[in-house]
Every structure is written in structure tokens, then in C-alpha cells.
Design an enzyme around this catalytic site. Structure first.
Site, mmCIF file in Angstrom:
data_model
loop_
_atom_site.group_PDB
_atom_site.id
_atom_site.type_symbol
_atom_site.label_atom_id
_atom_site.label_comp_id
_atom_site.label_asym_id
_atom_site.label_seq_id
_atom_site.Cartn_x
_atom_site.Cartn_y
_atom_site.Cartn_z
ATOM 1 N N CYS A 141 0.178 4.382 6.490
ATOM 2 C CA CYS A 141 -0.317 4.573 7.867
ATOM 3 C C CYS A 141 0.683 3.900 8.807
ATOM 4 O O CYS A 141 1.070 2.746 8.593
ATOM 5 C CB CYS A 141 -1.694 3.941 8.027
ATOM 6 S SG CYS A 141 -2.897 4.554 6.823
ATOM 7 N N CYS A 177 0.858 -1.190 0.000
ATOM 8 C CA CYS A 177 0.000 0.000 0.000
ATOM 9 C C CYS A 177 0.884 1.226 0.000
ATOM 10 O O CYS A 177 1.950 1.228 0.609
ATOM 11 C CB CYS A 177 -0.895 -0.014 1.234
ATOM 12 S SG CYS A 177 -2.072 1.350 1.276
HETATM 13 FE FE1 SF4 Z 1 -2.851 1.141 3.429
HETATM 14 FE FE2 SF4 Z 1 -3.308 2.567 5.628
HETATM 15 FE FE3 SF4 Z 1 -5.031 0.612 4.874
HETATM 16 FE FE4 SF4 Z 1 -2.595 -0.004 5.808
HETATM 17 S S1 SF4 Z 1 -4.257 1.008 6.946
HETATM 18 S S2 SF4 Z 1 -3.598 -0.897 4.015
HETATM 19 S S3 SF4 Z 1 -1.333 1.689 4.984
HETATM 20 S S4 SF4 Z 1 -4.582 2.519 3.776
#
Ligand code: SF4
Length: 349
Positions: free
Chosen positions: A124, A120
């Protein structure tokens, strides 16, 4: 030569493919039946197609169902599946990676949590998938394979797009999957059986809200913009206030539901000040807040909030007029939280 996958194509696209190969247009309808109704992944088993048609199709095309390579079962029945994927990184070049799907059984339902991207890019800080970086978008066939290839495929009742990746950062492919799941020619699921979870990518969120009737879950995690931005970089591009303004343009008082995910990090977002700000932020919206217990990950400054703190937080939200629940953890012994198995797998390789 890389073959084009048919899984994820609509019946009219399949008809066009049939015509382009000099086959009758009804072959498109037959293909849709074999792929979506009978879930057959091999042209040689499509017995009502002529031998010539099967040969022509297999020269350039494949169905595109990918089997899983690993399955872990929790003592509570939760099952985590690992799927290999090859994501395009340039013209005719692909990067090998893997993604997870988690099947969560409950008394009256079986929910599949699916991945939409390998890794991703949203970064985060609390997320193991985010830490792996971005390896590529899954195509519709990669996402649909997670539904078709698992042992419980025929008995699934619900799905959540809450696995690896941000589904609204790969919306065109996710939209195709939603179409297969909900169309008469596909699986005919009610949109009420589907929840898409997002951190709030506004342009494709608007499309999702306009183009589907599926439920929405927003990962909120902190009502204060600066604090949210310190944990979720997306806040700098798409402010949660603007995400909420957009959501308030739509009707969530009927069949369609919106919920907010709030992972409780000890000492970061678990105070009564946060609870009151959350009540204020969500005022006037028919919604639910899901409080999620955080499980400590390496090199992360915050830990798990004690039960008593979670309960106090929930009670404060309830007093403020919100519907709030503490979500039960599932599959803890197999680390079912998103990104953990694929991360381990990548490290071993
Ligand atoms: Fe992506 Fe944030 Fe979801 Fe993790 S929590 S998969 S970093 S959007």
C-alpha cells in the site's frame, strides 16, 4: 541447531511432544500451565517437572518468549515496543528483522496493537511498513511474545491486529494466537476484546469469519475501485465489492462488529463524491466507519486533510445513515503509526 518453540502449541500438541521424549502425557498439561497461565519462559523454573524432563526438553525445545529491545513512551502514555525477530527464508536459514507493538492506554482499557509479519508484501503506497518490503511471517511465538514480554502484559484488556503486516496473509499463525487468547487453557479472553484488521484477502478472510467470533476491521480508504487500486494493489486481486459481498454473508447485528478504516488523504479521497459513494457501497451493512487523520510521509503526493474537511466528510456519512467517527491520534510524538520505529531501526543498522 535451531530449537523448536513451544509458545503457540496447544495442550494436545504439548502432550504429543512430551510422549515423543518418553515423558508422561500429563507433562504436556503442566507445560501448558507454565507457559500460558504462569507465563514462564525458562524450563529451569518449571519446578514440578523432573530434572530429567527439563533436561530432555531443553535439548530440542525452547519456550520462545522474546524480550523487547527498545521502548519509547509518548507524553500521552502510548508506548511503542521494538522486538527482534528471525524469519525463515529457506530451510534452516533466517533473516533478522524487527517488528513493533504499540500499547495504547485509555481511561478504562489498555489495547495492544500487534504485528503479524516483518514488513509486508501488500505494498500500500501510504504505508511505511509496505515500503520496507516483506521479510517474513512471524510465528505464533513471535506474535505472543508481544503480549507476554511488554510491561503491561497482565493488565491488557484488548488487542488489535493492526501493526506491521497483513494478518490474513499469515493466517495460520494468527489463528494459533487467537486460539491461545480465547481458549480456556489459554487466556480465556472473549473474542469481543479482539479486532483483526485486514485489507481484504478473501480466502483467509472467509476462514477468519467462519473459524472465529472476533471483530473485523477492513482498510477501505477509497470507494472507487480504480482509485483504490492506484493506492492499494490488493484491489486488483480482491475487489472491495467482493470483500463486501463476503462480509454481508455474516451476521454483524449482534455481538460481532465490522468497521471500515478510511484514512483521509487531502485531495485524493476527501470529496463529497467519495463520501456519497462510501454511503452507497456500505448500504445495508451494520458497521462503523473510522476516519483516520493521515500524517504526511516522505515521497508521498498527498497530505493531511484539514479538520474542517474531515468533519464535513464525517457529517456527510452520518447524514447518509452511517455511523462515522474521527479517530483520535495517539502517540504522535513517538511516531506510533505502524512501521515507523522498525523502519528507523533498520536504517540505523
Ligand atoms: Fe501491509 Fe498495506 Fe497493512 Fe501496510 S497498510 S501493513 S502495506 S497491508
Amino acid at each position: 541447531m535451531t530449537k523448536t518453540k513451544l509458545l503457540g502449541k496447544t495442550p494436545s500438541e504439548l502432550k504429543e511432544i512430551a510422549l515423543s521424549l518418553g515423558l508422561p502425557s500429563f507433562t504436556g498439561g503442566q507445560l501448558a500451565q507454565w507457559i500460558y497461565v504462569k507465563r514462564v519462559g525458562d524450563f529451569s523454573l518449571m519446578t514440578n517437572l523432573s530434572k530429567a524432563a527439563r533436561e530432555k526438553l531443553s535439548e530440542k525445545y525452547e519456550v520462545g518468549i522474546t524480550p523487547y529491545t527498545l521502548c519509547q513512551k509518548s507524553k500521552d502514555g502510548t508506548k511503542k515496543y521494538l522486538f527482534p525477530v528471525e524469519c525463515p527464508v529457506g530451510k534452516d536459514t533466517f533473516e533478522k528483522s524487527s517488528v513493533e507493538a504499540v500499547m495504547i492506554p485509555e481511561a478504562d482499557r489498555k489495547t495492544l496493537c500487534v504485528s503479524s509479519q516483518a514488513g509486508c508484501k501488500m505494498g500500500c503506497h501510504f504505508c511505511m511498513t509496505g515500503r520496507q518490503g516483506f521479510h517474513g511471517n512471524l510465528d505464533a511465538a513471535d506474535i505472543l511474545s508481544q503480549f507476554i514480554a511488554i510491561d503491561e502484559s497482565e493488565s491488557l484488556t484488548n488487542t488489535v491486529f493492526m501493526g506491521m503486516g497483513e494478518p490474513l496473509d499469515n493466517y495460520d499463525n494468527v489463528k494459533r494466537v487467537l486460539e491461545v487468547l480465547t481458549s480456556d487453557w489459554g487466556w480465556g479472553w472473549s473474542p469481543k476484546r479482539i479486532t483483526l484488521s485486514s485489507i481484504g484477502v478473501i480466502p483467509s478472510l472467509r476462514r477468519f469469519l467462519d473459524e472465529t467470533k472476533c471483530h473485523l476491521a477492513i482498510s477501505l480508504h477509497n470507494p472507487f475501485p480504480e482509485e483504490r487500486a492506484s493506492m492499494m494493489p490488493v484491489e486488483k486481486a480482491y475487489h472491495i465489492k467482493d470483500v463486501l459481498s463476503l462480509i454481508k454473508e455474516y451476521d454483524f447485528t449482534g455481538q460481532r462488529r465490522v468497521s471500515f478504516e478510511y484514512t483521509v488523504f487531502a485531495g485524493f479521497n476527501d470529496s463529497m463524491r467519495h463520501a456519497d459513494a462510501l454511503v452507497h457501497l456500505l448500504k445495508g451493512l451494520e458497521c462503523r466507519v473510522n476516519l483516520i487523520r493521515f500524517h504526511k510521509i516522505p515521497d508521498f503526493p498527498y497530505g493531511t486533510a484539514p479538520d474542517i474537511v474531515m468533519e464535513r466528510f464525517r457529517d456527510r456519512l452520518t447524514k447518509g445513515g452511517l455511523t462515522a467517527t474521527i479517530r483520535a491520534s495517539r502517540g504522535e510524538d513517538i511516531a506510533a503509526a505502524c512501521g515507523l520505529l522498525a523502519g528507523e531501526h533498520a536504517e540505523k543498522k
